[in-house]
Scaffold this motif. Structure first.
Motif, mmCIF file in Angstrom:
data_model
loop_
_atom_site.group_PDB
_atom_site.id
_atom_site.type_symbol
_atom_site.label_atom_id
_atom_site.label_comp_id
_atom_site.label_asym_id
_atom_site.label_seq_id
_atom_site.Cartn_x
_atom_site.Cartn_y
_atom_site.Cartn_z
ATOM 1 N N GLN A 26 6.154 20.285 -1.937
ATOM 2 C CA GLN A 26 4.829 19.807 -1.554
ATOM 3 C C GLN A 26 4.539 18.449 -2.183
ATOM 4 N N LEU A 27 4.927 18.284 -3.451
ATOM 5 C CA LEU A 27 4.689 17.019 -4.143
ATOM 6 C C LEU A 27 5.562 15.899 -3.586
ATOM 7 N N GLU A 28 6.746 16.258 -3.095
ATOM 8 C CA GLU A 28 7.581 15.251 -2.440
ATOM 9 C C GLU A 28 6.912 14.795 -1.146
ATOM 10 N N ALA A 29 6.327 15.739 -0.397
ATOM 11 C CA ALA A 29 5.642 15.389 0.845
ATOM 12 C C ALA A 29 4.454 14.463 0.589
ATOM 13 N N GLU A 30 3.855 14.568 -0.591
ATOM 14 C CA GLU A 30 2.723 13.718 -0.949
ATOM 15 C C GLU A 30 3.165 12.384 -1.542
ATOM 16 N N GLY A 31 4.471 12.211 -1.707
ATOM 17 C CA GLY A 31 4.989 10.957 -2.221
ATOM 18 C C GLY A 31 4.983 10.830 -3.731
ATOM 19 N N LEU A 32 4.756 11.948 -4.436
ATOM 20 C CA LEU A 32 4.698 11.901 -5.902
ATOM 21 C C LEU A 32 6.046 12.196 -6.550
ATOM 22 N N LEU A 33 6.895 12.944 -5.855
ATOM 23 C CA LEU A 33 8.229 13.263 -6.372
ATOM 24 C C LEU A 33 9.284 12.870 -5.341
ATOM 25 N N ARG A 34 10.479 12.595 -5.849
ATOM 26 C CA ARG A 34 11.650 12.411 -4.994
ATOM 27 C C ARG A 34 12.712 13.396 -5.472
ATOM 28 N N LEU A 35 13.140 14.298 -4.596
ATOM 29 C CA LEU A 35 14.043 15.379 -4.994
ATOM 30 C C LEU A 35 15.504 14.965 -4.878
ATOM 31 N N TYR A 36 16.277 15.360 -5.885
ATOM 32 C CA TYR A 36 17.720 15.126 -5.906
ATOM 33 C C TYR A 36 18.403 16.468 -6.147
ATOM 34 N N PRO A 37 19.110 16.997 -5.143
ATOM 35 C CA PRO A 37 19.768 18.301 -5.285
ATOM 36 C C PRO A 37 20.649 18.358 -6.525
ATOM 37 N N LYS A 38 20.490 19.451 -7.280
ATOM 38 C CA LYS A 38 21.268 19.746 -8.490
ATOM 39 C C LYS A 38 20.961 18.821 -9.666
ATOM 40 N N SER A 47 0.955 11.996 -18.074
ATOM 41 C CA SER A 47 1.793 12.785 -18.984
ATOM 42 C C SER A 47 3.237 12.826 -18.495
ATOM 43 N N LEU A 48 3.407 12.792 -17.166
ATOM 44 C CA LEU A 48 4.730 12.650 -16.559
ATOM 45 C C LEU A 48 4.764 11.263 -15.922
ATOM 46 N N PRO A 49 5.295 10.276 -16.616
ATOM 47 C CA PRO A 49 5.244 8.900 -16.112
ATOM 48 C C PRO A 49 6.231 8.653 -14.981
ATOM 49 N N GLY A 50 5.962 7.620 -14.219
ATOM 50 C CA GLY A 50 6.866 7.225 -13.156
ATOM 51 C C GLY A 50 8.248 6.935 -13.703
ATOM 52 N N GLY A 51 9.272 7.415 -13.008
ATOM 53 C CA GLY A 51 10.646 7.215 -13.447
ATOM 54 C C GLY A 51 11.220 8.364 -14.232
ATOM 55 N N GLU A 52 10.367 9.332 -14.623
ATOM 56 C CA GLU A 52 10.859 10.482 -15.397
ATOM 57 C C GLU A 52 11.499 11.511 -14.469
ATOM 58 N N LEU A 53 12.603 12.091 -14.934
ATOM 59 C CA LEU A 53 13.300 13.118 -14.170
ATOM 60 C C LEU A 53 12.931 14.480 -14.739
ATOM 61 N N ILE A 54 12.444 15.373 -13.890
ATOM 62 C CA ILE A 54 12.079 16.716 -14.329
ATOM 63 C C ILE A 54 12.886 17.740 -13.530
ATOM 64 N N SER A 55 12.998 18.926 -14.080
ATOM 65 C CA SER A 55 13.791 19.957 -13.401
ATOM 66 C C SER A 55 12.934 21.179 -13.095
ATOM 67 N N GLU A 56 13.380 21.940 -12.094
ATOM 68 C CA GLU A 56 12.706 23.190 -11.774
ATOM 69 C C GLU A 56 12.718 24.121 -12.978
ATOM 70 N N ARG A 87 12.032 30.072 -10.644
ATOM 71 C CA ARG A 87 12.172 28.735 -10.078
ATOM 72 C C ARG A 87 11.676 28.649 -8.635
ATOM 73 N N THR A 88 11.613 29.774 -7.941
ATOM 74 C CA THR A 88 11.269 29.737 -6.519
ATOM 75 C C THR A 88 9.908 29.090 -6.253
ATOM 76 N N PRO A 89 8.828 29.496 -6.936
ATOM 77 C CA PRO A 89 7.539 28.830 -6.684
ATOM 78 C C PRO A 89 7.527 27.368 -7.136
ATOM 79 N N VAL A 90 8.314 27.058 -8.173
ATOM 80 C CA VAL A 90 8.396 25.668 -8.624
ATOM 81 C C VAL A 90 9.073 24.820 -7.552
ATOM 82 N N ARG A 91 10.102 25.381 -6.920
ATOM 83 C CA ARG A 91 10.797 24.662 -5.845
ATOM 84 C C ARG A 91 9.820 24.357 -4.697
ATOM 85 N N ALA A 92 8.965 25.331 -4.368
ATOM 86 C CA ALA A 92 7.973 25.112 -3.313
ATOM 87 C C ALA A 92 6.973 24.027 -3.711
#
Length: 203
Positions: free
Chosen positions: A48-60, A19-28, A39-44
């Motif tokens: 966790q998902l970045e640590a699992e390699g599923l997301l790559r975070l870009y500040p702002k 449902s969220l395909p690779g390459g899609e940008l999502i926001s908190e 947004r605080t729990p979403v940020r956490a």
């Protein structure tokens, strides 16, 4: 369930089912709004998902859903080949009730779609591996679950691909019931190669 756990499961489930395909940008903000939380729990959850390699975070900017690479796809399929090939060897030697379990699984698959088909497909192959009686090998196979689920939505989307998969499952179950090692191995190799071609967009 905590808010961060709910956000984590919400996003992860949608990544794994496509449902969220690779390459899609999502926001908190959009996830927080959808789940009616801050947004605080979403940020956490994103961390966790970045640590699992599923997301790559870009500040702002947000978080990028990391696409499944071609090398990862090939590695998963080859790992499955190694494990399931061994499982076939063991089941041929000591079939027990594995052929009957696989036949029952095949009989229940027609008409399934989407996530239900993905889970039925996975349980079919897991039953084969469980038939080895090797708990360590089964745990290794289970460790591929998230990767398999994420890749499998491509093979579950089209009816003709599902039908082909069910036919191949039936052929594998029949070969094991007949004790035909060479036929079972050939069916498995073709089945995995076909799935890989579908994921690559050539199936």
């Amino acid at each position: 369930m905590s808010a961060s756990e709910r956000a984590y499961r919400h996003v992860k489930d949608r990544i794994l089912d496509g449902s969220l395909p690779g390459g899609e940008l999502i926001s908190e903000g959009e996830i927080a709004e959808a789940l009616e939380m801050s947004r605080t729990p979403v940020r956490a959850a994103f961390g966790q998902l970045e640590a699992e390699g599923l997301l790559r975070l870009y500040p702002k900017r947000g978080a990028l859903v990391v696409p499944v690479s071609a090398s990862e796809t090939e590695a998963v399929m080859e790992t499955r080949w190694v494990i399931e090939r061994y499982a076939i060897e063991r089941v041929i030697e000591r079939p027990g009730d594995v052929p009957e379990l696989l036949a029952a699984s095949v009989a229940a698959q027609p008409g399934l779609e989407g996530r239900e088909f993905v889970e039925a497909d996975r349980e079919f192959h897991r039953a084969l591996v469980a038939g080895t009686g090797n708990e360590i090998l089964l745990a290794l196979y289970d460790s591929l679950r998230d990767r398999q689920r994420r890749m499998a939505h491509a093979t579950a989307r089209r009816a003709e691909i599902r039908e082909r998969s069910i036919r191949e499952h039936g052929d594998l179950a029949d070969a094991l019931a007949a004790g035909d090692r060479e036929r079972a191995l050939a069916v498995l190799r073709g089945h995995l190669d076909g799935a890989l071609a579908t994921i690559r967009g050539r199936g």
